[in-house]
Motif scaffolding. Structure first.
Motif, PDB file in Angstrom:
ATOM      1  N   THR A 159      26.975 -71.934  72.148  1.00 14.24           N
ATOM      2  CA  THR A 159      26.053 -72.115  71.111  1.00 14.24           C
ATOM      3  C   THR A 159      26.751 -71.628  69.864  1.00 14.24           C
ATOM      4  O   THR A 159      25.730 -72.276  69.079  1.00 14.24           O
ATOM      5  N   VAL A 160      26.779 -70.511  69.741  1.00 12.78           N
ATOM      6  CA  VAL A 160      27.534 -69.905  68.074  1.00 12.78           C
ATOM      7  C   VAL A 160      28.006 -70.345  67.750  1.00 12.78           C
ATOM      8  O   VAL A 160      27.973 -70.717  66.328  1.00 12.78           O
ATOM      9  N   LEU A 161      28.839 -70.749  68.482  1.00 13.24           N
ATOM     10  CA  LEU A 161      30.699 -71.200  67.542  1.00 13.24           C
ATOM     11  C   LEU A 161      29.596 -72.828  67.323  1.00 13.24           C
ATOM     12  O   LEU A 161      30.534 -73.351  66.487  1.00 13.24           O
TER      13      LEU A 161
ATOM     14  N   SER B 259      25.453 -74.496  60.880  1.00 20.23           N
ATOM     15  CA  SER B 259      24.519 -75.125  60.605  1.00 20.23           C
ATOM     16  C   SER B 259      23.785 -74.166  60.542  1.00 20.23           C
ATOM     17  O   SER B 259      22.349 -73.725  60.249  1.00 20.23           O
ATOM     18  N   ASP B 260      24.135 -73.397  61.760  1.00 18.41           N
ATOM     19  CA  ASP B 260      22.757 -71.982  61.213  1.00 18.41           C
ATOM     20  C   ASP B 260      23.265 -70.836  60.741  1.00 18.41           C
ATOM     21  O   ASP B 260      23.433 -69.809  61.398  1.00 18.41           O
ATOM     22  N   PRO B 261      22.586 -70.313  61.110  1.00 17.41           N
ATOM     23  CA  PRO B 261      22.282 -68.687  59.592  1.00 17.41           C
ATOM     24  C   PRO B 261      22.155 -68.005  60.372  1.00 17.41           C
ATOM     25  O   PRO B 261      23.094 -66.440  60.261  1.00 17.41           O
ATOM     26  N   LYS B 262      21.517 -67.776  61.465  1.00 24.11           N
ATOM     27  CA  LYS B 262      21.355 -66.686  62.455  1.00 24.11           C
ATOM     28  C   LYS B 262      22.698 -66.507  62.978  1.00 24.11           C
ATOM     29  O   LYS B 262      23.421 -65.251  63.956  1.00 24.11           O
TER      30      LYS B 262
ATOM     31  N   PHE C 131      25.051 -63.341  63.335  1.00 27.23           N
ATOM     32  CA  PHE C 131      25.928 -63.116  64.292  1.00 27.23           C
ATOM     33  C   PHE C 131      26.681 -62.540  64.730  1.00 27.23           C
ATOM     34  O   PHE C 131      27.628 -61.549  64.834  1.00 27.23           O
ATOM     35  N   ALA C 132      27.549 -63.486  64.550  1.00 23.46           N
ATOM     36  CA  ALA C 132      29.593 -63.877  63.696  1.00 23.46           C
ATOM     37  C   ALA C 132      29.677 -62.392  63.071  1.00 23.46           C
ATOM     38  O   ALA C 132      30.740 -61.583  63.134  1.00 23.46           O
ATOM     39  N   THR C 133      28.989 -62.896  61.693  1.00 19.80           N
ATOM     40  CA  THR C 133      29.283 -61.673  60.590  1.00 19.80           C
ATOM     41  C   THR C 133      29.230 -60.321  61.188  1.00 19.80           C
ATOM     42  O   THR C 133      29.793 -59.146  61.375  1.00 19.80           O
TER      43      THR C 133
ATOM     44  N   GLN D 275      20.716 -60.459  66.567  1.00 17.63           N
ATOM     45  CA  GLN D 275      20.447 -60.489  64.695  1.00 17.63           C
ATOM     46  C   GLN D 275      20.285 -59.038  64.681  1.00 17.63           C
ATOM     47  O   GLN D 275      19.570 -58.286  64.333  1.00 17.63           O
ATOM     48  N   LEU D 276      21.137 -57.986  64.546  1.00 20.66           N
ATOM     49  CA  LEU D 276      21.236 -56.520  64.289  1.00 20.66           C
ATOM     50  C   LEU D 276      21.420 -56.647  62.752  1.00 20.66           C
ATOM     51  O   LEU D 276      21.821 -57.266  62.022  1.00 20.66           O
ATOM     52  N   SER D 277      21.167 -56.134  61.977  1.00 18.16           N
ATOM     53  CA  SER D 277      21.182 -55.336  60.356  1.00 18.16           C
ATOM     54  C   SER D 277      21.905 -55.411  60.245  1.00 18.16           C
ATOM     55  O   SER D 277      22.975 -54.715  60.591  1.00 18.16           O
ATOM     56  N   TRP D 278      23.325 -56.093  58.978  1.00 25.06           N
ATOM     57  CA  TRP D 278      24.351 -54.761  58.947  1.00 25.06           C
ATOM     58  C   TRP D 278      24.709 -54.013  59.398  1.00 25.06           C
ATOM     59  O   TRP D 278      25.725 -53.407  59.496  1.00 25.06           O
ATOM     60  N   GLN D 279      24.202 -52.549  58.779  1.00 23.16           N
ATOM     61  CA  GLN D 279      23.898 -51.650  57.990  1.00 23.16           C
ATOM     62  C   GLN D 279      24.209 -50.891  59.792  1.00 23.16           C
ATOM     63  O   GLN D 279      24.588 -50.416  59.687  1.00 23.16           O
ATOM     64  N   ARG D 280      23.226 -51.206  60.699  1.00 19.43           N
ATOM     65  CA  ARG D 280      23.845 -50.865  61.561  1.00 19.43           C
ATOM     66  C   ARG D 280      24.572 -51.800  62.709  1.00 19.43           C
ATOM     67  O   ARG D 280      25.017 -50.419  63.748  1.00 19.43           O
ATOM     68  N   SER D 281      25.264 -52.846  62.526  1.00 18.13           N
ATOM     69  CA  SER D 281      26.479 -53.590  62.994  1.00 18.13           C
ATOM     70  C   SER D 281      27.829 -52.271  62.626  1.00 18.13           C
ATOM     71  O   SER D 281      28.162 -51.785  63.624  1.00 18.13           O
ATOM     72  N   LEU D 282      27.411 -52.312  61.160  1.00 16.73           N
ATOM     73  CA  LEU D 282      28.839 -51.228  61.073  1.00 16.73           C
ATOM     74  C   LEU D 282      28.158 -49.820  61.210  1.00 16.73           C
ATOM     75  O   LEU D 282      29.692 -49.283  61.641  1.00 16.73           O
ATOM     76  N   GLY D 283      27.380 -49.549  61.369  1.00 17.08           N
ATOM     77  CA  GLY D 283      26.956 -47.630  62.281  1.00 17.08           C
ATOM     78  C   GLY D 283      27.786 -47.425  63.502  1.00 17.08           C
ATOM     79  O   GLY D 283      28.418 -46.874  63.655  1.00 17.08           O
TER      80      GLY D 283
END
Length: 266
Positions: free
Chosen positions: A67-69, A74-77, A81-83, A142-150
């Motif tokens: 679904t993400v792929l 079209s979907d910002p969510k 997630f991929a980012t 849907q994690l924040s980018w700060q937490r993903s990078l952490g």
């Protein structure tokens, strides 16, 4: 011992430990030592069968990932997630690219280091399980980018064998305010690009030893790793929800102490 039996044993160890915070690498290295398997091909084997365990994640989460792929455009969510997953794996990929040879030839040869890291990591799991901060995020997609990078920086600790990739990422996620289930699930997603990258690097570096006979042994380990990993991925989230991280902590401490006992008293 026939090579195919060793492949089955190592495949089971990989599949059963890759996604739980006990260090699959540490368990594989200790198992190879106990079985008397030489370095070289079996080191490459251990990395390459990880792809079997990763395939288990893809199978279990296929619908979500597909679904993400198909909705990336079209979907910002989906794009978020991929980012976030890609962002989380950049630190460890950078370190692996620079220090791959040192990690494989120096750190992976120290049984004492592996056992000590197992014990220390077990203590960390016990402490975090008891005194974790109140979670603020509950959706692994849907994690924040700060937490993903952490979490990505926490994964770098797993370059030391015995630390555990899943352990470092789950503990890092919990300490950053993510609930245990979401942290474990995000660790699954991170594993896909991380392990595929490790597989590709090891495959290219050791392509000269991958003969027909060796590929058959790898195929056996791959299938066993996939099947056992499938069981773990399907059951782990509910287990963590019910029992927390403490059982894994005690397991790590027990294995580490047994390993040190064998080294110094055996």
């Amino acid at each position: 011992m026939p090579d195919w039996i060793a492949a089955v044993i190592l495949g089971l160890v990989e599949g059963l430990t890759e996604f739980i915070p006990v260090s699959s690498t540490g368990h594989l290295l200790l198992t190879k030592k106990l079985l008397g398997l030489p370095s070289g091909f079996w080191d490459t084997f251990s990395v390459m069968i990880q792809l079997g365990a990763i395939l288990a994640v893809v199978v279990v989460y296929f619908q979500k990932l597909w679904t993400v792929l198909i909705t990336l455009h079209s979907d910002p969510k989906s794009r978020w997630f991929a980012t976030s997953v890609l962002l989380s794996v950049l630190p460890s990929m950078a370190i692996a690219f620079v220090a791959h040879d040192f990690i494989k030839t120096v750190l992976f040869e120290s049984v004492v280091l592996i056992c000590v890291m197992l014990i220390l990591g077990g203590i960390v799991l016990l402490v975090v399980d008891r005194w974790a901060p109140e979670p603020k995020e509950h959706d692994a997609m849907q994690l924040s980018w700060q937490r993903s990078l952490g979490i990505g920086f926490c994964q770098c600790l797993a370059m030391v064998p015995g630390v555990s990739r899943s352990g470092a990422t789950i503990v890092g996620g919990v300490l950053l305010g993510i609930d245990r289930r979401a942290a474990a699930e995000f660790s699954f997603f991170m594993a896909i690009p991380t392990m595929v990258g490790a597989f590709a690097l090891d495959f290219w570096s050791n392509r000269d030893v991958l003969t027909g006979e060796n590929l058959e042994i790898i195929a056996i380990g791959f299938v066993v790793s996939f099947l056992s990993g499938l069981i773990v991925v399907k059951t782990m989230l509910d287990f963590i929800n019910r029992y927390g991280l403490a059982p894994y902590g005690w397991w790590r401490i027990g294995v580490g102490l047994i390993g040190l006992g064998v080294v110094f008293l055996g």
